[in-house]
Design an enzyme around this catalytic site. Structure first.
Site, PDB file in Angstrom:
ATOM      1  N   ALA A 188      90.420  53.655  27.830  1.00  0.00           N
ATOM      2  CA  ALA A 188      90.820  52.514  26.995  1.00  0.00           C
ATOM      3  C   ALA A 188      90.951  52.887  25.524  1.00  0.00           C
ATOM      4  O   ALA A 188      91.060  52.017  24.668  1.00  0.00           O
ATOM      5  CB  ALA A 188      89.827  51.366  27.173  1.00  0.00           C
ATOM      6  N   ASN A 211      92.002  52.665  34.926  1.00  0.00           N
ATOM      7  CA  ASN A 211      93.259  52.887  34.194  1.00  0.00           C
ATOM      8  C   ASN A 211      93.464  54.342  33.767  1.00  0.00           C
ATOM      9  O   ASN A 211      94.599  54.781  33.611  1.00  0.00           O
ATOM     10  CB  ASN A 211      93.263  51.973  32.960  1.00  0.00           C
ATOM     11  N   SER A 249     101.398  53.326  39.664  1.00  0.00           N
ATOM     12  CA  SER A 249     102.670  53.586  38.983  1.00  0.00           C
ATOM     13  C   SER A 249     103.796  53.324  39.967  1.00  0.00           C
ATOM     14  O   SER A 249     103.602  53.399  41.184  1.00  0.00           O
ATOM     15  CB  SER A 249     102.715  55.056  38.560  1.00  0.00           C
ATOM     16  N   TYR A 285     101.250  63.732  40.735  1.00  0.00           N
ATOM     17  CA  TYR A 285     101.066  62.405  40.118  1.00  0.00           C
ATOM     18  C   TYR A 285     101.426  61.313  41.129  1.00  0.00           C
ATOM     19  O   TYR A 285     100.678  60.357  41.322  1.00  0.00           O
ATOM     20  CB  TYR A 285     101.946  62.319  38.870  1.00  0.00           C
ATOM     21  N   LYS A 302      98.974  58.474  42.683  1.00  0.00           N
ATOM     22  CA  LYS A 302      99.256  57.055  42.458  1.00  0.00           C
ATOM     23  C   LYS A 302      99.489  56.319  43.787  1.00  0.00           C
ATOM     24  O   LYS A 302      99.146  55.141  43.918  1.00  0.00           O
ATOM     25  CB  LYS A 302     100.443  56.885  41.517  1.00  0.00           C
ATOM     26  N   ILE A 348     106.584  52.486  30.501  1.00  0.00           N
ATOM     27  CA  ILE A 348     105.877  51.708  29.480  1.00  0.00           C
ATOM     28  C   ILE A 348     105.815  52.541  28.194  1.00  0.00           C
ATOM     29  O   ILE A 348     105.575  53.762  28.239  1.00  0.00           O
ATOM     30  CB  ILE A 348     104.444  51.360  29.959  1.00  0.00           C
TER      31      ILE A 348
HETATM   32  P1  NAP Z   1      98.149  57.328  27.553  1.00  0.00           P
HETATM   33  O1  NAP Z   1      98.691  56.536  26.415  1.00  0.00           O
HETATM   34  O2  NAP Z   1      98.421  58.771  27.657  1.00  0.00           O
HETATM   35  O3  NAP Z   1      96.570  57.063  27.601  1.00  0.00           O
HETATM   36  C1  NAP Z   1      95.807  57.645  28.629  1.00  0.00           C
HETATM   37  C2  NAP Z   1      94.385  57.161  28.520  1.00  0.00           C
HETATM   38  O4  NAP Z   1      93.650  57.729  29.616  1.00  0.00           O
HETATM   39  C3  NAP Z   1      93.708  57.609  27.233  1.00  0.00           C
HETATM   40  O5  NAP Z   1      92.921  56.546  26.723  1.00  0.00           O
HETATM   41  C4  NAP Z   1      92.815  58.765  27.692  1.00  0.00           C
HETATM   42  O6  NAP Z   1      91.598  58.849  26.974  1.00  0.00           O
HETATM   43  C5  NAP Z   1      92.490  58.327  29.110  1.00  0.00           C
HETATM   44  N1  NAP Z   1      92.031  59.450  29.938  1.00  0.00           N
HETATM   45  C6  NAP Z   1      92.759  60.500  30.404  1.00  0.00           C
HETATM   46  N2  NAP Z   1      91.970  61.327  31.114  1.00  0.00           N
HETATM   47  C7  NAP Z   1      90.725  60.787  31.083  1.00  0.00           C
HETATM   48  C8  NAP Z   1      89.487  61.167  31.636  1.00  0.00           C
HETATM   49  N3  NAP Z   1      89.352  62.297  32.351  1.00  0.00           N
HETATM   50  N4  NAP Z   1      88.396  60.394  31.407  1.00  0.00           N
HETATM   51  C9  NAP Z   1      88.506  59.245  30.675  1.00  0.00           C
HETATM   52  N5  NAP Z   1      89.670  58.826  30.134  1.00  0.00           N
HETATM   53  C10 NAP Z   1      90.765  59.598  30.333  1.00  0.00           C
HETATM   54  O7  NAP Z   1      98.664  56.721  28.944  1.00  0.00           O
HETATM   55  P2  NAP Z   1      99.098  55.241  29.343  1.00  0.00           P
HETATM   56  O8  NAP Z   1     100.562  55.197  29.366  1.00  0.00           O
HETATM   57  O9  NAP Z   1      98.325  54.249  28.566  1.00  0.00           O
HETATM   58  O10 NAP Z   1      98.608  55.245  30.866  1.00  0.00           O
HETATM   59  C11 NAP Z   1      97.514  54.476  31.334  1.00  0.00           C
HETATM   60  C12 NAP Z   1      97.602  54.404  32.857  1.00  0.00           C
HETATM   61  O11 NAP Z   1      98.834  53.791  33.215  1.00  0.00           O
HETATM   62  C13 NAP Z   1      97.598  55.774  33.528  1.00  0.00           C
HETATM   63  O12 NAP Z   1      96.858  55.710  34.717  1.00  0.00           O
HETATM   64  C14 NAP Z   1      99.059  56.017  33.818  1.00  0.00           C
HETATM   65  O13 NAP Z   1      99.241  56.891  34.895  1.00  0.00           O
HETATM   66  C15 NAP Z   1      99.514  54.611  34.137  1.00  0.00           C
HETATM   67  N6  NAP Z   1     100.961  54.422  34.010  1.00  0.00           N
HETATM   68  C16 NAP Z   1     101.588  54.604  32.805  1.00  0.00           C
HETATM   69  C17 NAP Z   1     102.964  54.428  32.724  1.00  0.00           C
HETATM   70  C18 NAP Z   1     103.741  54.613  31.463  1.00  0.00           C
HETATM   71  O14 NAP Z   1     104.981  54.595  31.510  1.00  0.00           O
HETATM   72  N7  NAP Z   1     103.110  54.785  30.311  1.00  0.00           N
HETATM   73  C19 NAP Z   1     103.681  54.062  33.876  1.00  0.00           C
HETATM   74  C20 NAP Z   1     103.006  53.884  35.069  1.00  0.00           C
HETATM   75  C21 NAP Z   1     101.637  54.060  35.118  1.00  0.00           C
HETATM   76  P3  NAP Z   1      91.280  59.992  25.879  1.00  0.00           P
HETATM   77  O15 NAP Z   1      92.488  60.125  24.999  1.00  0.00           O
HETATM   78  O16 NAP Z   1      90.078  59.422  25.183  1.00  0.00           O
HETATM   79  O17 NAP Z   1      90.956  61.258  26.632  1.00  0.00           O
END
Ligand code: NAP
Length: 233
Positions: A9, A77, A129, A142, A146, A175
Site C-alpha cells: 500500500a 494487493n 489482473s 505473471y 494472477k 491502470i
Molecule cells: P505499483 O505501483 O508498482 O505498486 C506495487 C506495490 O506493491 C508497492 O506498494 C510495493 O511496495 C508493493 N510490493 C511489491 N512487492 C512487495 C513485497 N514483496 N512485499 C510487500 N509489498 C510489495 O503497482 P500497482 O499498479 O499499484 O499494482 C498493484 C497490484 O495491482 C499488483 O498486484 C498488480 O499486479 C495489480 N495490477 C496492476 C495493474 C496495472 O495496470 N497497474 C493491472 C492489473 C493488476 P514497495 O514499493 O514498498 O516495495
C-alpha cells in the site's frame, strides 16, 4: 471502525485504496516493503499504521500478523510485473514472480483466517489482473500467478463461506501507476482506442471496486470483478 490491512500500500493501487478506505471511515494498516518514505507519508496523511514486511516471505508475514492485531478486511494487493520469455526464464525469476504475486496471498490469508474464523466474519479481496483471465505473451509467470489468485478466490470462498467470511477478487485492466510507467504515449493512446470506455484506468477506479467487494453486508463471494473499462469482456 473496521481495520483494513492492504498489502503493497505504499504506492499505486494499494496507496489509493488505503486513501479511499480511510476516507470512508476505516482504519488502514499500510503494508510496504521497499518504499518506506512513501508509506510513512501515507501513514500520516490518513492516520493509518504503516508496517514493513516482504509479503513474499512466509516468516515476515507471520511476524506482521503477530504485530497487527485485529484485521476485518484483508486486501492482497502487493505485486510485481515482469517481461520474460519462458524459455529463458531462470528458476529465481519464476520463484520471485510466483512468491510475490501468489504465495503472498496464501501467506496473508492463512495469517488472517484464524481470527476471522473465530469472529465468524471478515472479507478478503485479492487483486488479480486481466492477464489472469486472458493470459499475456511474455508475461507467462505473471499471468500464471494472477490466474492462481482467481482459483484461490473461488476455492477459498467455498471453504470459508460457512465461517461467515467472503473472498472476492478484482481483475484490473491497464491502470495508471508506476507499474505501467514504461508505456510510451503512443502505446497508451492505442490502449485507449481499444478500450470501450476510451481511457486507461486510475487507481481510484480499482479502489472503489475493492471497497464495494469489502462491504460487510454483501451477499457476494467468489466473484471476479473485471475493472478494465471493457478492454477485456
Ligand atoms: P505499483 O505501483 O508498482 O505498486 C506495487 C506495490 O506493491 C508497492 O506498494 C510495493 O511496495 C508493493 N510490493 C511489491 N512487492 C512487495 C513485497 N514483496 N512485499 C510487500 N509489498 C510489495 O503497482 P500497482 O499498479 O499499484 O499494482 C498493484 C497490484 O495491482 C499488483 O498486484 C498488480 O499486479 C495489480 N495490477 C496492476 C495493474 C496495472 O495496470 N497497474 C493491472 C492489473 C493488476 P514497495 O514499493 O514498498 O516495495
Amino acid at each position: 471502525m473496521r481495520n483494513v490491512l492492504i498489502t503493497g500500500a505504499s504506492r499505486g493501487i494499494g496507496a489509493e485504496t488505503a486513501r479511499y478506505f480511510a476516507k470512508m471511515g476505516d482504519k488502514v494498516i499500510i503494508n510496504y516493503n521497499n518504499s518506506e518514505t512513501e508509506a510513512k507519508k501515507l501513514e500520516k496523511e490518513i492516520n493509518g499504521i504503516a508496517i514493513k514486511a516482504d509479503v513474499s516471505n512466509s516468516a515476515e508475514v507471520k511476524r506482521m500478523f503477530e504485530e497487527v492485531g485485529r484485521v476485518d478486511v484483508l486486501i492482497n494487493n502487493a505485486g510485481i510485473a515482469g517481461f520474460y520469455m519462458l524459455d529463458t526464464m531462470s528458476d529465481d525469476e519464476w520463484d520471485r514472480m510466483l512468491s510475490t504475486n501468489l504465495s503472498s496471498a496464501f501467506y496473508c490469508s492463512r495469517g488472517v483466517l484464524p481470527q476471522m474464523i473465530s469472529r465468524k466474519s471478515g472479507a478478503i479481496v485479492n487483486i488479480s489482473s486481466m492477464w489472469g483471465l486472458t493470459g499475456a505473451a511474455c508475461e507467462v509467470a505473471y499471468s500464471t500467478a494472477k490466474a492462481g489468485l482467481i482459483g484461490m478466490t473461488k476455492a477459498l470462498a467455498k471453504e470459508v463461506g460457512p465461517s461467515g467470511i467472503r473472498v472476492n477478487c478484482v481483475a484490473p485492466g491497464v491502470i495508471d501507476t508506476d507499474m505501467n510507467s514504461g508505456l510510451d504515449k503512443n502505446t497508451i493512446r492505442e490502449l485507449c482506442d481499444e478500450t470501450p470506455l476510451c481511457r486507461i484506468g486510475t487507481a481510484l477506479d480499482v479502489a472503489k471496486a475493492v471497497y464495494y467487494l469489502a462491504d460487510e453486508n454483501s451477499f457476494i463471494t467468489g466473484h471476479i470483478l473485471n475493472v478494465s473499462g471493457g478492454l477485456v469482456i
